[in-house]
Scaffold this motif. Sequence first.
Motif, short mmCIF file in Angstrom:
data_model
loop_
_atom_site.label_atom_id
_atom_site.label_comp_id
_atom_site.label_asym_id
_atom_site.label_seq_id
_atom_site.Cartn_x
_atom_site.Cartn_y
_atom_site.Cartn_z
N ARG A 314 0.85 -1.19 0.00
CA ARG A 314 0.00 0.00 0.00
C ARG A 314 0.88 1.24 0.00
O ARG A 314 2.07 1.19 0.27
CB ARG A 314 -0.90 0.06 1.25
N ALA A 315 0.26 2.38 -0.29
CA ALA A 315 0.95 3.65 -0.07
C ALA A 315 1.26 3.77 1.42
O ALA A 315 0.48 3.33 2.26
CB ALA A 315 0.08 4.82 -0.54
N ARG A 316 2.38 4.37 1.75
CA ARG A 316 2.80 4.48 3.15
C ARG A 316 3.27 5.90 3.47
O ARG A 316 3.80 6.59 2.60
CB ARG A 316 3.93 3.49 3.46
N THR A 317 3.08 6.27 4.73
CA THR A 317 3.61 7.52 5.26
C THR A 317 4.30 7.21 6.57
O THR A 317 3.80 6.42 7.37
CB THR A 317 2.50 8.55 5.51
N ALA A 318 5.46 7.81 6.80
CA ALA A 318 6.21 7.57 8.03
C ALA A 318 7.06 8.80 8.33
O ALA A 318 7.24 9.68 7.48
CB ALA A 318 7.09 6.33 7.91
N GLY A 337 -1.24 4.01 -10.35
CA GLY A 337 -0.84 3.48 -11.65
C GLY A 337 -0.21 2.11 -11.48
O GLY A 337 -0.78 1.20 -10.91
N GLY A 338 1.02 1.95 -11.97
CA GLY A 338 1.71 0.68 -11.88
C GLY A 338 2.53 0.53 -10.62
O GLY A 338 3.28 -0.43 -10.48
N ARG A 339 2.41 1.48 -9.71
CA ARG A 339 3.15 1.40 -8.45
C ARG A 339 2.20 0.94 -7.34
O ARG A 339 1.17 1.55 -7.10
CB ARG A 339 3.77 2.75 -8.12
N ASP A 340 2.58 -0.17 -6.70
CA ASP A 340 1.69 -0.83 -5.76
C ASP A 340 1.89 -0.41 -4.32
O ASP A 340 1.09 -0.76 -3.45
CB ASP A 340 1.87 -2.35 -5.85
N GLY A 341 2.95 0.33 -4.02
CA GLY A 341 3.28 0.60 -2.64
C GLY A 341 4.05 -0.57 -2.03
O GLY A 341 4.50 -1.48 -2.73
N VAL A 342 4.19 -0.55 -0.71
CA VAL A 342 5.00 -1.57 -0.04
C VAL A 342 4.32 -2.03 1.24
O VAL A 342 3.44 -1.36 1.77
CB VAL A 342 6.41 -1.04 0.30
N SER A 343 4.75 -3.17 1.76
CA SER A 343 4.31 -3.64 3.06
C SER A 343 5.09 -2.89 4.14
O SER A 343 6.09 -2.22 3.86
CB SER A 343 4.57 -5.14 3.20
N LEU A 344 4.64 -3.01 5.39
CA LEU A 344 5.36 -2.33 6.47
C LEU A 344 6.74 -2.93 6.69
O LEU A 344 7.68 -2.22 7.07
CB LEU A 344 4.55 -2.37 7.76
N LYS A 345 6.92 -4.22 6.42
CA LYS A 345 8.25 -4.81 6.52
C LYS A 345 9.18 -4.22 5.48
O LYS A 345 10.37 -3.94 5.75
CB LYS A 345 8.18 -6.33 6.40
N ASP A 346 8.68 -4.03 4.28
CA ASP A 346 9.49 -3.38 3.24
C ASP A 346 9.77 -1.92 3.63
O ASP A 346 10.86 -1.39 3.38
CB ASP A 346 8.79 -3.44 1.89
N MET A 347 8.77 -1.28 4.22
CA MET A 347 8.95 0.11 4.66
C MET A 347 10.08 0.19 5.68
O MET A 347 10.89 1.13 5.65
CB MET A 347 7.64 0.63 5.25
#
Length: 873
Positions: A314-318, A337-347
């Motif tokens: 997902r989109a993330r904010t931190a 678009g073609g950008r899916d966001g990341v998981s919190l572990k990836d964040m």
Amino acid sequence: MLALSAPLSAVWVAVPVAHAAAQAPTYKLVLKSETVVTSGARHKSYAWVSSDARESTEMMHVIQIDLNNPYVQLNALGGQKGSVTFGQSVTAMAKGTGAVAGINADVFGTSNEGAPIGAQITSGQLLVSTSQLKGMYAFAVTKDRKPMIDEFTFNGTVTVGQGVATFPLAGVNKSTYRTEPDNGYSHVDKLYMYTSAWTAPDRPKGSGTTPTEALVVDGIVTEISNGKPLATTVIPANGYILRGHRLAADFIINKLRVGDTVQAHYELQSLTNGKTYDQSQFEMMVGGHTLLVENGKAAAFSRNINGVSGSADRARTAVGYSKDGSTVYLITVEENGGRDGVSLKDMQLMMTDLGVWKGVNLDGGGSTTMVSRPLGDFSVRLTHPTFYGTTQRQVSNGIGVFTTAPAGSIKGIVASGPQTLFIGQETNYSLKAYDTYYNPIDPNGLKPSWKLSSSIGAFNEGKFTAAKTGKTTLTVTAGQASADIAVEVIGQEQIERLTIEPGSTVLKPGSTISVPVKARLKDGRELSVPASAIKWEFSGITAAVSGGKLTVNTVKEGVAAGYAIARYDGFGTVAVLSSGTEKSLENFENVAYDIGFTGLPAQTFGTAAIVTGIPERESSKALNLAYDFTVGSGSRFAYAVLNGGAGIALDGAPTSMTMDVLGDNSMNWLRAEFIDADGKQKFVTIARMIDWSGWKTVRVDLAASNIKGPARLTKLYVVNLEEDQDERELQGEIAIDDITLQYPPAPITIKKPNIVMNIGKTQAKVDGAAVKLPAAPFMKDGVTYLPLRFVAEVMGGQIDWSNPEKRVRVLRGDTMLELWVDGKDMSLNGVRQPMTSAPILKNGSVYVPVRIISEQLGQKVDWASADKTITIH
């Protein structure tokens, strides 16, 4: 790929198995761009690059703040006019406070008043207290400019007179919630304070408790209510309301009297070290969610992440800070678009790679927003697309970046304008200037000179016209100063997907259809392609396109479908138009019924009438709806009522409706009301946001609304919703014309013959009848190739060859397949797909792998290894 000695079903098994055995990919941050926002703040964009080239590249954006710089400050952004219950977009927050950059912050309730769940301190004043929830961390900056991420609790007391009586204060400006770990009701037996920052009508709603309230102004009790809310609708800035239930209500009734002096004392306490803090010790604070980074490493999540879709991309904010506490990082990750966001572990991995020493998760998904002020600009704008594109969600609060620098002398200039263009597109560039503190100054008096590093277009008096694909550097010079801007003209090889979103799919001579084209690039960007950049081809029809509008001239006799093919730089997509029926419902030229106006609430003013002289339709009539929502409160509605509410009849059961709408760019909601055959009201969205000016054809899916015919169209109306009024205009005017109904066509039938061929033989059978092939199927490197023209035409497809591009096109049913000889990709209805084996040109004929027939043209293929027979059926 078809092996000589194996059946078709066995050939592809090895591919996913081999992929599964591959080594897990690694990732790294790659800095893509860096610009100054103001003295002490920089915007950096990073790509999160995988070692597996098949994975999409995600984008992370960072506003990096140097707290050692005396001219940059951080503060909490809030709702409209300082309200904690009236959310705004981050852009509105930043513009309203003069911030030069900002991100969204705390999670908030979407089913209550929308107040932040965690604490909020703005300019040293506590506006919202913490919630009794486990593992909810907050980000703060102290008065001595030290960043802090910690878990806090709230302690408070209310004292009458000189200690005559006291009672615990549970919180400030809180919506109702369930406490943890006891799962209790937040407002039962509790005493809460509500200040002027709480502008919602309820204090709060849905608490399940009966309130007793006392109004305190300048420390003196001025009014008390027993068992009901105070009649006071606006809490004064120099006062507050004490709201109590049961035990707390007994305290108010038994211990408070009008005229008594009251003191409220409260503080925040760290749950990690027990230290207490007065609100005045902080410059700002916003609540967050789970801890992400601790001591430069991924931290154990401090609370359950399911509620924030933590395991999903997902989109993330931190937000986080460096080990020495001198640098703060405001961070967002795109999802669009073609950008899916990341998981919190990836964040967590991204943040540790960035150098974050301690970091906390903020509200993500549709709330994720970053705005920043481009160098030389006077106002902020979106740094990257939100989940919705350019639309921003109204959020409870944010973190803003502010500059206190004095006016400086001119330091430099910057070229301002778009960096991504399409062939044929025209755009303007302008000169902007900034001072020694990187803040904007008026560029008037500067005389710019422009130059291109490579000739991919023409530049004249600030206007650039893109002529061919490629990259160039645009340099502007004024006096002794110069600046560059990188300009890219998109090429077809960068396109992953090209799509048309037609306003109608009904094939009818004389009809005009809007045909906007969008491109998704391989790097995930999604862009609208200008009409001037598109070239059109047609099959089964003759037509013309101008300004994004397609007009059907003629339809070839006997065709079941017409194809409108849009090409950008040779890459194509298709709109399939089929011969359904279309019927005009109303063009407003000869209206024989009343059209009236009504509004909600009653103070809403407006008019609804048939008018002439509207721009671009001066000689025809249209329905004009003007509205004024400046008086009243809550959600507001402006209705054009048709035929006194009896409406106009729709024949049969149309599946869609189109209408031309003159937009006012108000961002308001445009809807229609129907009464169906059962007498039920059905509400249909025409446009969720009127985000355009000028005329636009809008298509409405009636089938999805389950309108049972025959039905009547009773109202057309504009809605200004309460929850996002800061982003919507309160006054405006639209027009509607040419309302047309579409009825479903018969399904497009396609041939599915039985075709039998043998490797190396020119004899074949089609539905049992012997035919002679122009050339025999053959095998090469374990792949079986078939003559495409023969197979496609036998299956009822239309085939076309373009020699300059070595491109073959197949149209069949609702499918357009395009292949390139020796090319690694194919395109199916405008979607680029990789191929394991490329088409081959042999003796003037195009041969394709058998897999193309089985997977892309919707046929089943059987392979008999004994006699090398291919059967397509």
